[in-house]
Design a protein around this motif. Structure first.
Motif, short mmCIF file in Angstrom:
data_model
loop_
_atom_site.label_atom_id
_atom_site.label_comp_id
_atom_site.label_asym_id
_atom_site.label_seq_id
_atom_site.Cartn_x
_atom_site.Cartn_y
_atom_site.Cartn_z
N GLY A 8 20.79 43.28 58.40
CA GLY A 8 20.69 41.96 58.89
C GLY A 8 22.71 41.30 58.68
O GLY A 8 22.01 41.38 57.25
N VAL A 9 23.35 40.79 59.33
CA VAL A 9 23.81 39.52 58.71
C VAL A 9 23.64 38.57 60.06
O VAL A 9 23.46 38.73 60.99
CB VAL A 9 25.33 40.97 58.61
N GLY A 10 24.70 37.42 59.07
CA GLY A 10 24.73 36.12 59.99
C GLY A 10 25.50 35.42 59.67
O GLY A 10 25.86 35.45 58.20
N PHE A 11 25.84 34.03 60.23
CA PHE A 11 26.19 33.07 59.74
C PHE A 11 25.92 31.54 59.24
O PHE A 11 24.70 31.55 60.64
CB PHE A 11 27.71 32.83 60.38
N TRP A 24 31.73 33.99 68.72
CA TRP A 24 30.66 34.59 67.73
C TRP A 24 30.07 35.97 68.40
O TRP A 24 29.45 36.23 69.77
CB TRP A 24 29.31 33.73 67.84
N PRO A 26 27.22 39.47 67.42
CA PRO A 26 26.48 40.10 66.65
C PRO A 26 27.46 41.89 66.73
O PRO A 26 26.48 42.54 68.36
CB PRO A 26 25.14 39.84 67.24
N SER A 29 24.34 45.34 63.68
CA SER A 29 23.11 45.40 62.79
C SER A 29 23.21 45.31 60.83
O SER A 29 23.17 44.37 60.04
CB SER A 29 21.67 46.21 62.29
N ALA A 32 29.30 41.34 62.08
CA ALA A 32 29.03 40.22 63.12
C ALA A 32 30.20 39.73 62.88
O ALA A 32 30.89 39.36 61.78
CB ALA A 32 27.59 38.93 62.73
N ALA A 34 33.39 35.83 64.28
CA ALA A 34 33.18 34.51 64.40
C ALA A 34 34.26 34.86 64.38
O ALA A 34 35.19 34.61 63.38
CB ALA A 34 32.08 33.41 63.03
#
Length: 198
Positions: A8-11, A24, A26, A29, A32, A34
């Motif tokens: 799991g990754v994100g910004f 952006w 994804p 999993s 990601a 941006a």
């Protein structure tokens, strides 16, 4: 949100970054992307979470194949930054290394560290954490919950042509680092020369 912790990754973006966001994606999993608009050039940032040391070689191969493909699609003029938990020990520059690695890495290089260094070399990236001398508490990015083990697992990789613009890169412990329910990783922050235009 707590889960298995397997991926799991994100910004997390402030208002200024939200306004500058171009796209952006994804990718998986563990990856990601941006892309942001800046004054003189665009910036592409990848958030990554590499498979852990108990993962199969196939999982590592898949991760690096996805990351390589995503990097190759990045416009050449963009400032490229890759950051996150790469689950590798790169150590310091060795005799056969190029300028992708500095002399201030932490610990001994492992097999996954060799893989990360090779990835950086192949994509003309520099591992910013290893460029600056800091006390161990500003280099270590991961501590075990019992506090007995610590390491450098989180890195910021930057396009090597921007190397001279990087002024500092270090870890910052937060109030929840190592706490129950908090993160066992620290924030890694990079600062750059403002004259570079970003």
């Amino acid at each position: 949100m707590h889960g298995s912790g397997s991926a799991g990754v994100g910004f997390l973006l402030n208002i200024q970054a939200q306004k500058a966001l171009i796209e952006w994606e994804p990718v998986s999993s563990r990856l990601a992307k941006a892309r942001f608009r800046s004054k003189q050039f665009n910036v592409t940032v990848f958030a990554v979470y590499a498979p852990t040391r108990v993962s199969s070689e196939q999982a590592i191969d898949t991760f690096y194949a996805e990351l390589n493909e995503a990097v190759k699609k990045t416009p050449k003029r963009d400032l490229l930054i890759i950051g996150g938990d790469l689950n590798a020990h790169v150590g310091s520059r060795q005799a056969n290394d190029d300028r992708s690695l500095g002399i201030h890495g932490y610990g001994e290089r492992c097999e996954r560290g060799t893989r990360l260094v090779q990835f950086a070399q192949a994509n003309n990236l520099v591992i910013a954490n290893t460029l600056f001398r800091h006390k161990p508490s500003h280099v270590i990015t991961w501590r075990s919950r019992d506090g007995r083990t610590s390491s450098q697992l989180d890195y910021l990789l930057v396009s090597s042509r921007w190397r001279s613009s990087i002024q500092n890169c270090r870890a910052y412990r937060g109030p929840d680092t190592g706490s129950k329910g908090g993160s066992d990783h620290t924030l890694v922050k990079m600062s750059e020369d403002q004259a570079s235009g970003s």
